[in-house]
Design a protein around this motif. Structure first.
Motif, mmCIF file in Angstrom:
data_model
loop_
_atom_site.group_PDB
_atom_site.id
_atom_site.type_symbol
_atom_site.label_atom_id
_atom_site.label_comp_id
_atom_site.label_asym_id
_atom_site.label_seq_id
_atom_site.Cartn_x
_atom_site.Cartn_y
_atom_site.Cartn_z
ATOM 1 N N GLU A 68 12.690 -3.749 2.565
ATOM 2 C CA GLU A 68 13.452 -2.319 2.788
ATOM 3 C C GLU A 68 14.961 -2.680 3.205
ATOM 4 O OE1 GLU A 68 12.353 0.743 2.435
ATOM 5 O OE2 GLU A 68 10.236 -0.009 1.862
ATOM 6 N N TYR A 70 16.280 -2.414 6.024
ATOM 7 C CA TYR A 70 16.375 -2.002 7.581
ATOM 8 C C TYR A 70 15.337 -2.078 8.209
ATOM 9 C CZ TYR A 70 21.243 -0.692 5.748
ATOM 10 O OH TYR A 70 22.416 -0.615 4.966
ATOM 11 N N HIS A 74 11.748 -0.117 7.278
ATOM 12 C CA HIS A 74 10.691 -0.939 6.911
ATOM 13 C C HIS A 74 9.695 -0.346 7.796
ATOM 14 C CE1 HIS A 74 7.792 -4.283 6.404
ATOM 15 N NE2 HIS A 74 7.712 -4.043 7.598
#
Length: 88
Positions: A68, A70, A74
């Motif tokens: 993701e 970050y 996530h």
């Protein structure tokens, strides 16, 4: 289950037969939709699940990378996948 590396169609068929009232089926994976085992497994599962039963997948959206980017994003996406898998 077999450990020969082949797809366990027979074993999964026996397992699915234990749930005759199933009304939907979904493949769940943590990886993005265009990664992981999805493209390999879904067609094989489609042959094991009756065609009248809707079948889909629950995963992250398609991405060019698996992460993701970050931690908060996530965790939010992970929570969505788990929630959808358990409530769908």
């Amino acid at each position: 289950m077999r450990s020969s590396g082949s797809f366990p169609s027979e074993d999964l068929g026996h397992l699915l037969a234990r749930y005759p009232k199933i009304d939907s089926f979904a493949w769940v994976q943590e990886e993005p939709r265009n990664m992981g085992a999805r493209k390999f497994v879904l067609p094989k599962l489609r042959h094991l699940v009756a065609y009248k039963i809707p079948m889909g997948d629950i995963s992250r959206p398609e991405r060019s990378r698996p992460a993701e980017g970050y931690p908060l994003a996530h965790h939010a996406e992970q929570a969505r996948i788990v929630h959808e898998a358990l409530t769908r």
